[in-house]
Structure formats: structure tokens, C-alpha cells
Design a protein around this motif. Structure first.
Motif, PDB file in Angstrom:
ATOM      1  N   THR A  76      -8.678  10.864   2.509  1.00  0.00           N
ATOM      2  CA  THR A  76      -7.276  11.041   2.873  1.00  0.00           C
ATOM      3  C   THR A  76      -6.587  11.921   2.310  1.00  0.00           C
ATOM      4  OG1 THR A  76      -6.384   9.243   1.581  1.00  0.00           O
ATOM      5  CG2 THR A  76      -7.348   8.793   4.183  1.00  0.00           C
ATOM      6  N   LEU A  77      -6.018  11.722   1.323  1.00  0.00           N
ATOM      7  CA  LEU A  77      -5.126  12.672   0.417  1.00  0.00           C
ATOM      8  C   LEU A  77      -5.968  13.793  -0.311  1.00  0.00           C
ATOM      9  CD1 LEU A  77      -2.659  10.194  -1.744  1.00  0.00           C
ATOM     10  CD2 LEU A  77      -2.529  10.970   0.847  1.00  0.00           C
ATOM     11  N   ARG A  78      -7.158  13.659  -0.501  1.00  0.00           N
ATOM     12  CA  ARG A  78      -7.616  14.920  -0.998  1.00  0.00           C
ATOM     13  C   ARG A  78      -8.301  15.914   0.021  1.00  0.00           C
ATOM     14  NH1 ARG A  78     -12.713  13.509  -4.991  1.00  0.00           N
ATOM     15  NH2 ARG A  78     -10.956  13.071  -6.413  1.00  0.00           N
ATOM     16  N   CYS A  79      -8.137  15.512   1.184  1.00  0.00           N
ATOM     17  CA  CYS A  79      -8.594  16.436   2.286  1.00  0.00           C
ATOM     18  C   CYS A  79      -7.541  16.475   3.302  1.00  0.00           C
ATOM     19  CB  CYS A  79     -10.068  16.202   2.738  1.00  0.00           C
ATOM     20  SG  CYS A  79     -10.325  14.412   3.047  1.00  0.00           S
ATOM     21  N   LEU A  80      -6.403  16.078   3.303  1.00  0.00           N
ATOM     22  CA  LEU A  80      -5.196  16.085   3.909  1.00  0.00           C
ATOM     23  C   LEU A  80      -5.156  16.989   4.859  1.00  0.00           C
ATOM     24  CD1 LEU A  80      -2.937  14.348   5.341  1.00  0.00           C
ATOM     25  CD2 LEU A  80      -1.482  15.314   3.463  1.00  0.00           C
ATOM     26  N   GLY A 102      -4.808   0.154  -0.998  1.00  0.00           N
ATOM     27  CA  GLY A 102      -4.019  -0.737  -1.697  1.00  0.00           C
ATOM     28  C   GLY A 102      -4.627  -0.818  -3.357  1.00  0.00           C
ATOM     29  N   PHE A 103      -4.621  -2.126  -3.861  1.00  0.00           N
ATOM     30  CA  PHE A 103      -4.954  -2.104  -5.364  1.00  0.00           C
ATOM     31  C   PHE A 103      -6.428  -2.594  -5.650  1.00  0.00           C
ATOM     32  CE2 PHE A 103      -0.147  -2.930  -6.051  1.00  0.00           C
ATOM     33  CZ  PHE A 103       0.142  -1.839  -6.721  1.00  0.00           C
ATOM     34  N   VAL A 104      -7.240  -2.463  -4.655  1.00  0.00           N
ATOM     35  CA  VAL A 104      -8.528  -2.848  -4.484  1.00  0.00           C
ATOM     36  C   VAL A 104      -9.294  -2.356  -6.125  1.00  0.00           C
ATOM     37  CG1 VAL A 104     -10.754  -2.876  -3.657  1.00  0.00           C
ATOM     38  CG2 VAL A 104      -9.043  -3.265  -2.178  1.00  0.00           C
ATOM     39  N   TYR A 105      -8.949  -0.998  -6.238  1.00  0.00           N
ATOM     40  CA  TYR A 105      -9.581  -0.469  -7.305  1.00  0.00           C
ATOM     41  C   TYR A 105      -8.660  -0.563  -8.393  1.00  0.00           C
ATOM     42  CZ  TYR A 105     -13.730   0.774  -4.480  1.00  0.00           C
ATOM     43  OH  TYR A 105     -14.835   0.600  -3.634  1.00  0.00           O
ATOM     44  N   ALA A 114      -4.681   3.218  -3.518  1.00  0.00           N
ATOM     45  CA  ALA A 114      -4.099   3.797  -2.192  1.00  0.00           C
ATOM     46  C   ALA A 114      -2.968   3.242  -1.787  1.00  0.00           C
ATOM     47  CB  ALA A 114      -5.266   3.653  -1.156  1.00  0.00           C
ATOM     48  N   THR A 115      -2.003   3.584  -2.074  1.00  0.00           N
ATOM     49  CA  THR A 115      -0.729   3.108  -1.811  1.00  0.00           C
ATOM     50  C   THR A 115       0.224   3.833  -1.019  1.00  0.00           C
ATOM     51  OG1 THR A 115       0.204   3.779  -4.127  1.00  0.00           O
ATOM     52  CG2 THR A 115      -0.825   1.647  -3.741  1.00  0.00           C
ATOM     53  N   GLU A 116      -0.060   4.995  -0.481  1.00  0.00           N
ATOM     54  CA  GLU A 116       0.748   5.946   0.344  1.00  0.00           C
ATOM     55  C   GLU A 116       0.119   6.267   1.582  1.00  0.00           C
ATOM     56  OE1 GLU A 116      -0.119   7.656  -2.796  1.00  0.00           O
ATOM     57  OE2 GLU A 116       1.198   6.054  -3.859  1.00  0.00           O
ATOM     58  N   ASP A 117      -1.118   6.011   1.740  1.00  0.00           N
ATOM     59  CA  ASP A 117      -2.059   6.449   2.437  1.00  0.00           C
ATOM     60  C   ASP A 117      -1.580   6.052   4.185  1.00  0.00           C
ATOM     61  OD1 ASP A 117      -2.796   3.701   1.864  1.00  0.00           O
ATOM     62  OD2 ASP A 117      -4.498   3.532   2.999  1.00  0.00           O
ATOM     63  N   VAL A 238      10.121 -10.664   8.155  1.00  0.00           N
ATOM     64  CA  VAL A 238       9.709 -10.130   6.828  1.00  0.00           C
ATOM     65  C   VAL A 238       8.225  -9.416   7.006  1.00  0.00           C
ATOM     66  CG1 VAL A 238       9.023 -10.933   4.330  1.00  0.00           C
ATOM     67  CG2 VAL A 238      10.474 -12.201   5.942  1.00  0.00           C
ATOM     68  N   THR A 239       8.307  -8.113   6.401  1.00  0.00           N
ATOM     69  CA  THR A 239       6.895  -7.488   6.769  1.00  0.00           C
ATOM     70  C   THR A 239       6.217  -7.162   5.294  1.00  0.00           C
ATOM     71  OG1 THR A 239       8.249  -5.138   6.408  1.00  0.00           O
ATOM     72  CG2 THR A 239       8.001  -5.807   8.404  1.00  0.00           C
ATOM     73  N   CYS A 240       4.955  -7.409   5.195  1.00  0.00           N
ATOM     74  CA  CYS A 240       4.495  -7.333   4.074  1.00  0.00           C
ATOM     75  C   CYS A 240       3.331  -6.477   3.978  1.00  0.00           C
ATOM     76  CB  CYS A 240       3.790  -8.801   3.742  1.00  0.00           C
ATOM     77  SG  CYS A 240       5.057 -10.273   3.600  1.00  0.00           S
ATOM     78  N   GLU A 241       3.270  -5.662   3.026  1.00  0.00           N
ATOM     79  CA  GLU A 241       2.114  -4.585   3.038  1.00  0.00           C
ATOM     80  C   GLU A 241       1.696  -4.196   1.659  1.00  0.00           C
ATOM     81  OE1 GLU A 241       3.743  -0.777   4.406  1.00  0.00           O
ATOM     82  OE2 GLU A 241       5.468  -1.812   4.500  1.00  0.00           O
ATOM     83  N   GLU A 242       0.495  -3.936   1.327  1.00  0.00           N
ATOM     84  CA  GLU A 242      -0.049  -3.398   0.014  1.00  0.00           C
ATOM     85  C   GLU A 242       0.166  -1.941  -0.117  1.00  0.00           C
ATOM     86  OE1 GLU A 242      -3.833  -4.450  -3.140  1.00  0.00           O
ATOM     87  OE2 GLU A 242      -3.445  -5.548  -1.279  1.00  0.00           O
ATOM     88  N   HIS A 243       1.239  -1.510  -0.047  1.00  0.00           N
ATOM     89  CA  HIS A 243       1.536  -0.163   0.117  1.00  0.00           C
ATOM     90  C   HIS A 243       2.929   0.165  -0.209  1.00  0.00           C
ATOM     91  CE1 HIS A 243       2.628   3.344   2.786  1.00  0.00           C
ATOM     92  NE2 HIS A 243       1.176   3.682   2.804  1.00  0.00           N
ATOM     93  N   ASN A 244       3.194   1.380  -0.401  1.00  0.00           N
ATOM     94  CA  ASN A 244       4.711   1.803  -0.872  1.00  0.00           C
ATOM     95  C   ASN A 244       5.755   1.291   0.131  1.00  0.00           C
ATOM     96  OD1 ASN A 244       7.043   3.280  -1.467  1.00  0.00           O
ATOM     97  ND2 ASN A 244       6.133   5.273  -1.932  1.00  0.00           N
ATOM     98  N   ILE A 245       6.887   0.954  -0.138  1.00  0.00           N
ATOM     99  CA  ILE A 245       7.800   0.344   1.073  1.00  0.00           C
ATOM    100  C   ILE A 245       8.057   1.519   1.787  1.00  0.00           C
ATOM    101  CG2 ILE A 245       9.993   0.712  -0.500  1.00  0.00           C
ATOM    102  CD1 ILE A 245       9.162  -2.386   1.279  1.00  0.00           C
ATOM    103  N   VAL A 246       8.024   2.913   1.519  1.00  0.00           N
ATOM    104  CA  VAL A 246       8.593   3.845   2.071  1.00  0.00           C
ATOM    105  C   VAL A 246       7.459   4.507   3.139  1.00  0.00           C
ATOM    106  CG1 VAL A 246       9.649   6.224   2.160  1.00  0.00           C
ATOM    107  CG2 VAL A 246      10.388   4.687   0.343  1.00  0.00           C
TER     108      VAL A 246
END
Length: 307
Positions: A76-80, A102-105, A114-117, A238-246
Motif C-alpha cells: 500500500t504505502l510503498r507503492c501508493l 494493525g499490530f500483527v508484526y 499497518a496503522t494508517e492504511d 462505539v467504533t473500534c479499530e486497530e488503526h489511527n483514530i484519524v
């Protein structure tokens, strides 16, 4: 999830010779069933994600349905730029698959978190964004994207995720799935963070609450109809995500609620609070450190209700 994805894609590729899988020189232990059973539909592009994405776009424009595969931020980010210019702009039939959202790795540090993808991919016009919560959702997402015409993103966990659903009837891109009925509180989640939401649900029930629970395997297009219906009748979403809040899942829900004139519900977004993860450790540890584990979810919900 990744094993389920590969198993499902193998079966689809056997029936449809237009399906292609391209890897960025990894995942060979997991991808082995694919290249053994449909070797003519498999390519290793090497450690060259920009090239991988451009090759995928070219194949798609010649009539193929192409899945690109890599871990974390690499596909994703490397080849956006290539995703934006070569795939999305042309509505090319390319499906970008990230293993390890998310925080898998977690032990490999910030470069592999991967927290902004979701936010980045959601911002690209016309791109479908999906993040299944369990193995059944992962299978259904793979099937749906194989038949979807256009550019899409599929965010998967790594493995070991719990099974939520026995089966899903009438699965559709853009549709949320109700897991539990409830009242007052509705818990929305996307992706593998659902295991924390499940534990939070159990703890809230032990405190006398009956939360409704929904998973959103599709972040874009978001299920506006479900969000509006719940926001009209519940006190708190309540929304829950393994990701940036923004910019991610919570932001997608907030956008719908902001334009819904009949909201009854307040909104609490739980995610990573707009910061880089400077700590390292396993996924469970990092969820605790950044306040998105089940105990943190319950604590934040209780604070909201008591406030």
C-alpha cells in the motif's frame, strides 16, 4: 485469515483462468498451494512493490483479475502512487491484499505496523476497502472481490483469528453484519480487533449492559443505512479499530452521523490516538499499550456513560 484467503483464491482461480496472483517475494509457505495448483496464474514480482502494482494494472487492463500480495505497509504505502495512477485512476481490476493489518508484526517495529492504511486507501476515489473480522468474513470478502470489477483493498490479519460466524447469508460489499442485538450501546468494529470487542461485550454484559454488536467487513463504501438506523435509536455508538483514530473506520462512521439530522446517539471512537507506535512487542501487548484491548474498550465506554 491468510490461509483462508489463499484456499478460497485457489478454488476461484481453478474455475476462472483470468484470476492472477502476484507476490512481492514473500508468503511462500502460505502461497504454496496456489502456485502448485494453478502455477500459470502466479507471479513473483520480487522485492519491487511499485513494479508489482504496475504489472498488475497492465494485466488487469488486458482482462485479468489480479490480486497483489504482501505484508503490512508494503503493498500500500510503498507503492501508493502506482495504486493511485495505474490502478484506481483507470478503475483497473486490481485487488491489493495486505497481510498483517494493525499490530500483527508488532515485534518488527513501526515500519511494519499497518496503522494508517485504511485511511489512505479510503481516500482514493472509487477504491473499495475491506477488513474482515474472522475466517468466514475473509472467505466472503475474497469471493466478493474476485467478482467485483474495479480496484479494491483487502486488509487481513495474519492467522489464529477466531471464527465468529457459522455462515453469512447474502454477504454484500458495503453491508454491515449484526452479531448481537442490544440496547443503549452499539459496538461497531472492523477487522481482527473484533476479538477484543467480543471480550469487551462479555465484560459489559457482566456489568448489566446489553450492547448490540456489528462488524463492518467493508469500510468503503460504508453501510450508511445501518449507521443511521442505529444512531437514531441507541444512546452510544462505539467504533473500534486497530488503526489511527484519524481517517479510518471511526471517521467513516462519524461522517455518516454528521450528516444524519435525527441522531440520538453520541459517538465514541476507539483507535490509536494519532501517534506512531514507538513500542515493540506482540500484537496483544501493543493493543494494551495503545488502549485498544478489551479492558481499555470497557473502561472508555464506562467513562463515556458516566460522563
Amino acid at each position: 485469515m491468510r490461509d483462508t484467503f489463499v484456499k478460497t483464491l485457489v478454488e476461484l482461480a481453478k474455475k476462472d483462468k483470468k484470476i492472477e496472483l502476484i507476490t512481492g517475494d514473500l508468503g511462500f509457505g502460505v502461497l504454496k498451494p496456489f502456485w502448485e495448483q494453478v502455477p500459470d496464474q502466479f507471479t513473483n514480482a520480487g522485492i519491487a512493490e511499485q513494479n508489482m502494482t504496475s504489472v498488475a494494472a497492465g494485466m488487469a487492463l488486458e482482462g485479468k483479475t489480479v490480486f497483489t500480495y504482501s505484508i503490512g505497509n508494503f503493498p500500500t504505502l510503498r507503492c501508493l502512487e502506482q495504486i493511485r495512477n495505474d490502478c484506481a485512476y483507470h478503475n483497473a481490476n486490481v485487488k491489493i491484499v495486505c497481510i498483517g493489518g494493525g499490530f500483527v508484526y508488532g515485534s518488527l517495529g513501526m515500519s511494519h505496523h499497518a496503522t494508517e492504511d485504511l485511511a489512505v486507501m479510503r481516500a482514493l476515489p472509487g477504491v473499495v476497502v475491506m477488513a474482515p473480522a474472522d475466517l468466514v468474513e475473509a472467505e466472503e470478502c475474497t469471493k466478493a472481490l474476485a467478482s467485483y470489477k474495479g480496484t479494491a483493498y483487502l486488509r487481513l490479519g495474519r492467522g489464529g483469528e477466531k471464527r465468529i460466524h457459522e455462515k453469512i447469508d447474502n454477504f454484500r460489499i458495503g453491508k454491515a453484519i449484526k452479531v448481537h442485538d442490544g440496547k443503549r450501546i452499539a459496538l461497531f468494529s472492523t477487522g481482527a480487533i473484533f476479538e477484543e470487542v467480543t471480550a469487551a461485550y462479555d465484560e459489559l454484559r457482566s456489568k448489566g449492559f446489553e450492547p448490540a454488536v456489528y462488524t463492518f467487513p467493508t469500510v468503503k463504501p460504508i453501510d450508511s443505512e445501518t449507521i443511521e438506523a442505529v444512531s437514531d435509536s441507541f444512546e452510544l455508538i462505539v467504533t473500534c479499530e486497530e488503526h489511527n483514530i484519524v481517517g479510518g473506520f471511526g471517521s467513516a462512521v462519524a461522517e455518516v452521523m454528521a450528516e444524519n439530522r435525527s441522531n440520538k446517539a453520541a459517538l465514541l471512537r476507539i483507535g490509536i490516538n494519532d501517534e506512531y507506535s514507538v513500542r515493540v512487542g506482540n500484537q496483544k501487548y501493543l493493543r494494551q499499550q495503545y488502549g485498544i484491548d478489551s479492558s481499555s474498550i470497557v473502561k472508555k465506554v464506562m467513562q463515556q456513560l458516566e460522563g
